[in-house]
Design an enzyme around this catalytic site. Sequence first.
Site, PDB file in Angstrom:
ATOM      1  N   ASP A  43      54.783  19.109  -1.345  1.00 28.99           N
ATOM      2  CA  ASP A  43      53.946  19.842  -2.291  1.00 28.99           C
ATOM      3  C   ASP A  43      54.786  20.931  -2.983  1.00 28.99           C
ATOM      4  OD1 ASP A  43      51.352  19.876  -3.483  1.00 28.99           O
ATOM      5  OD2 ASP A  43      50.960  21.766  -2.478  1.00 28.99           O
TER       6      ASP A  43
ATOM      7  N   ASP B 190      55.682  13.977   0.161  1.00 33.12           N
ATOM      8  CA  ASP B 190      56.398  15.127  -0.441  1.00 33.12           C
ATOM      9  C   ASP B 190      55.992  16.400   0.295  1.00 33.12           C
ATOM     10  OD1 ASP B 190      53.853  14.293  -2.228  1.00 33.12           O
ATOM     11  OD2 ASP B 190      53.930  16.458  -1.985  1.00 33.12           O
TER      12      ASP B 190
HETATM   13  N1  LIG Z   1      51.391  17.123  -3.195  1.00 36.87           N
HETATM   14  C1  LIG Z   1      50.274  16.409  -3.359  1.00 36.87           C
HETATM   15  N2  LIG Z   1      49.135  17.007  -3.772  1.00 36.87           N
HETATM   16  C2  LIG Z   1      47.995  16.273  -3.908  1.00 36.87           C
HETATM   17  N3  LIG Z   1      47.929  14.948  -3.688  1.00 36.87           N
HETATM   18  C3  LIG Z   1      49.046  14.334  -3.303  1.00 36.87           C
HETATM   19  N4  LIG Z   1      49.287  13.045  -3.009  1.00 36.87           N
HETATM   20  C4  LIG Z   1      50.574  12.927  -2.660  1.00 36.87           C
HETATM   21  N5  LIG Z   1      51.198  14.132  -2.729  1.00 36.87           N
HETATM   22  C5  LIG Z   1      50.260  15.012  -3.118  1.00 36.87           C
END
Ligand SMILES: Nc1ncnc2[nH]cnc12
Length: 321
Positions: free
Chosen positions: A237, A235
């Site tokens: 974030d 992703d």
């Molecule tokens: N955005 C994110 N923040 C922290 N850990 C993650 N693991 C996968 N995506 C994450």
Amino acid sequence: MASNGQVPQLTGWTGSPILVGVIGGSGLYKLDNIQVVAEVSVSTPWGAPSSPVTIAALPSGVHVAFLARHGRTHSITPSAVPALANIAALKHLGVRAILAFSAVGSLREEIRPKDFVIPSQIIDRTKGVRRATFFGEGNETGVVAHAGFGDPFSEELRGTVEDIVRETLSQTNPSVQVHGNKTVVCMEGPQFSTRAESLMYRAWGGDIINMSVLPESKLAREAEIAYVLIATATDYDAWRPASAAVNVAEVLESLKANVAASQHVTLALLDRINALVCDDSSPAVANIKDSMRMAIMTRPEFIPDIAKENLRFLHPWFARE
Ligand SMILES: Nc1ncnc2[nH]cnc12
Ligand SMILES: CSC[C@H]1O[C@H](OP(=O)(O)O)[C@H](O)[C@@H]1O
């Protein structure tokens, strides 16, 4: 596997030492296409690991070890992962190199979901609730050590792992890009970051974010195990203004493809990394071996017996000094 099709359940491993261990992260709860020969419930002075350690045999005959970081049913939160027991259990089996998989958020446009990243640096944003050392706490109170951690990942293996991952994925998953020399931010969780935090991590130089690389990598260093993180982006974030902030549904969407690609990568890596660490004089082994002897500040005569006894589980030389 036994003749009745059951995998032997053992409480210890008496075979030859296992040199390479894999820690599976979110979605990666077992290794596919590798013959499982035993499951070992290792008990350590720091409790039980997240899951029994699976011992698998490669077609070459080489044995490897596998551990699921959050348990096989993903029931252990990032803050509660028994990282001391996990690292100690792998060390006790003989492990010299750990390939640790992790699902991460991307803090950079060019690191797209499903891409792989082999980072070189870490920024610590955990909150001090995870025990992060084998020395100076719990039964090991009274022995102080300061391990070097300037280069938190194995500098001897990191480039090779990156090359093998790139070479493998160029054949199996050509749309996936592989990024090296990046910085991973490790946050406490379990909630994801706010948008303001996500933007701050970018300003700090963070490239990817997870909740798992600490204290695992610090403990591997203290156990004198070469450690490399193989991060798979799921992703973006929360920093992209026009996009929704990360949620679990988005993570799960990328996870299936990432896990399939990780299985290819693992198969390609294991024999080659094993070959690199089976020789005592190889830099990946020699440069870390005995490094903790020089890191201990406490004179042996002042170290409590219980601490020596426990630390001998990791470093057999410990109590004899
Ligand atoms: N955005 C994110 N923040 C922290 N850990 C993650 N693991 C996968 N995506 C994450
Ligand atoms: C499932 S999203 C958050 C979760 O995923 C990562 O776990 P792992 O590193 O074990 O793959 C991340 O670190 C968080 O723990």
